[in-house]
Design a protein around this motif. Sequence first.
Motif, PDB file in Angstrom:
ATOM      1  N   VAL A 284       0.845  -1.201   0.000  1.00  0.00           N
ATOM      2  CA  VAL A 284       0.000   0.000   0.000  1.00  0.00           C
ATOM      3  C   VAL A 284       0.876   1.246   0.000  1.00  0.00           C
ATOM      4  O   VAL A 284       0.637   2.200  -0.745  1.00  0.00           O
ATOM      5  N   GLU A 285       1.933   1.222   0.818  1.00  0.00           N
ATOM      6  CA  GLU A 285       2.827   2.376   0.902  1.00  0.00           C
ATOM      7  C   GLU A 285       3.504   2.669  -0.440  1.00  0.00           C
ATOM      8  O   GLU A 285       3.733   3.837  -0.786  1.00  0.00           O
ATOM      9  N   VAL A 288       1.322   5.012  -2.458  1.00  0.00           N
ATOM     10  CA  VAL A 288       0.874   6.288  -1.894  1.00  0.00           C
ATOM     11  C   VAL A 288       1.547   7.470  -2.594  1.00  0.00           C
ATOM     12  O   VAL A 288       0.858   8.411  -3.022  1.00  0.00           O
ATOM     13  N   THR A 291       0.016   7.990  -6.023  1.00  0.00           N
ATOM     14  CA  THR A 291      -1.319   8.573  -5.968  1.00  0.00           C
ATOM     15  C   THR A 291      -1.262  10.068  -5.687  1.00  0.00           C
ATOM     16  O   THR A 291      -1.944  10.873  -6.335  1.00  0.00           O
ATOM     17  N   PRO A 306       4.481  11.253   3.679  1.00  0.00           N
ATOM     18  CA  PRO A 306       3.757  10.268   4.494  1.00  0.00           C
ATOM     19  C   PRO A 306       4.590   9.048   4.867  1.00  0.00           C
ATOM     20  O   PRO A 306       4.361   8.433   5.913  1.00  0.00           O
ATOM     21  N   ALA A 342      -6.068   1.627   8.148  1.00  0.00           N
ATOM     22  CA  ALA A 342      -5.339   2.599   7.323  1.00  0.00           C
ATOM     23  C   ALA A 342      -5.496   2.287   5.837  1.00  0.00           C
ATOM     24  O   ALA A 342      -5.678   3.197   5.020  1.00  0.00           O
ATOM     25  N   ILE A 346      -7.043   4.847   3.084  1.00  0.00           N
ATOM     26  CA  ILE A 346      -6.254   5.377   1.968  1.00  0.00           C
ATOM     27  C   ILE A 346      -7.088   5.428   0.683  1.00  0.00           C
ATOM     28  O   ILE A 346      -6.805   6.232  -0.224  1.00  0.00           O
ATOM     29  N   VAL A 359      -4.061  11.364   4.286  1.00  0.00           N
ATOM     30  CA  VAL A 359      -2.991  10.373   4.325  1.00  0.00           C
ATOM     31  C   VAL A 359      -2.107  10.555   5.560  1.00  0.00           C
ATOM     32  O   VAL A 359      -1.487   9.596   6.034  1.00  0.00           O
ATOM     33  N   LEU A 362      -3.733   8.749   8.571  1.00  0.00           N
ATOM     34  CA  LEU A 362      -3.908   7.346   8.203  1.00  0.00           C
ATOM     35  C   LEU A 362      -2.583   6.598   8.194  1.00  0.00           C
ATOM     36  O   LEU A 362      -2.492   5.461   8.684  1.00  0.00           O
ATOM     37  N   TRP A 363      -1.522   7.225   7.663  1.00  0.00           N
ATOM     38  CA  TRP A 363      -0.259   6.487   7.593  1.00  0.00           C
ATOM     39  C   TRP A 363       0.491   6.491   8.920  1.00  0.00           C
ATOM     40  O   TRP A 363       1.296   5.604   9.177  1.00  0.00           O
ATOM     41  N   ASP A 433      -6.179  -1.370  -2.647  1.00  0.00           N
ATOM     42  CA  ASP A 433      -6.145  -1.042  -1.225  1.00  0.00           C
ATOM     43  C   ASP A 433      -7.230  -1.782  -0.454  1.00  0.00           C
ATOM     44  O   ASP A 433      -7.011  -2.218   0.686  1.00  0.00           O
TER      45      ASP A 433
END
Length: 450
Positions: A284-285, A288, A291, A306, A342, A346, A359, A362-363, A433
Amino acid sequence: MTSTTTSRRSALWAPDRRFVTLALFLLVTLAAFEGMSLGTALPTIVADLHGESMYSWPFVAFLAASVVGTVLSGRISDRWGPVPALVVGPLLFLAGLVIAGVAQTMVVLLVGRVLQGVGSGAQVVALYVMIAQVYPERDRPAAFGVLSAAWVIPSLVGPTVAGLLTQHLSWRWVFLSLAPLVAVGVLMLTPVLRQLGIRRDSSGGDERWWLLPLAAVGAAAGLASLTWAAQHPSLGSAGVAAVALAVLVPALRHLLPAGTLVGRPGLPMTILSRGLIAGVFFSVEAYVPLTLSSVHGFSPAMAGLPLTLGSLGWSAASMWQARREGDPQVRIRNGFLLVAVAAVGIVVIAPDWGPPWAVVPLWLVAGAGMGLAMPSISVRTISLSADGEQGANSAALQVCDMLGSACLIGLGGALIGALASTAHPTAAVIPFDLLMAGVALLGAVLVSRK
């Protein structure tokens, strides 16, 4: 509670463990700094060495070599203790830094990266085994918390320092500046290494010992091929991925405890949980920054912020759990749940109408989940391992971590290639995600079983 916290903290810094704790922190910090810095310097490196067509191979070579170093170090540590790997591992890492720093061609650079990978993999497993031998069981969460905390400074300043070195001096100093500090870390470990000594193994070993290096090489080749296929999505790379899996799965049967791939409760599930939670978090990271830059127009520096915040959340939660008594199994479950929350959250930043500022909290939550789970997984693995299996099971943790991250990051890349593009990733990021949140929830359920 105050007296317990004080005693646990002092156990790390007692006179007979002070240099051990400092050496743990220093060696992991240096390896982390090198890992966090390479991405910043790599465009300049490949341009200088005329290796544009081999851009991904410094990462792939390190990853594959790490698997070999991890597996062999686990076996060596179980038979003779952590001392041989703690001597050879950092020295190989140091040699790799020097060779990469003076490289005049991409081939020589890759030789340095292979040595760094073998050394880093050998070192981390041996450090796990040393923690089990040097620190009492109740102080091990704090010791593993030190390993997590060692990533904070590299996460905060590693890319920036690497950029400054590359811009104002040379990319070579990204490698060479670390070499003397690695030597210092080895020297700081010398007293405890002398005290531990080399254990004389009289068991004769496994008659099929020769399968282990073959399995390690097979896993390294399979993992490297999967990583390459994920970075070059096409019909041909799908065939490469299929062959890689055909090699990787049999190799894992020799490298992981029986029942790991099906999540058998106990030690197998604990080791599998490392691959699941690391895979979800890092996959997921990985998307980020894409995005934030492609959908919301963030600059590269702001899009990467983030990731730094996640590292801070990771470190804070790791230090919190290190100072308090608790059930590792419960903390692993709670870590999965935080990462799942999280990952779902996202999703809201993926559309262009979503609030990109979301973010930040959340992160931080995702990092906190990792800070709870990762040290607890290590502690639980060591506590469930017999004396002669701590090295092999610590190696299995690292293999699962690398495998989970490579596979799930690759899945995300495949979805972007099939459903969207790097310029407009929203259509792929949302289902990916949500899928990763589902994997994290599954991990929470599976790890809760007795």
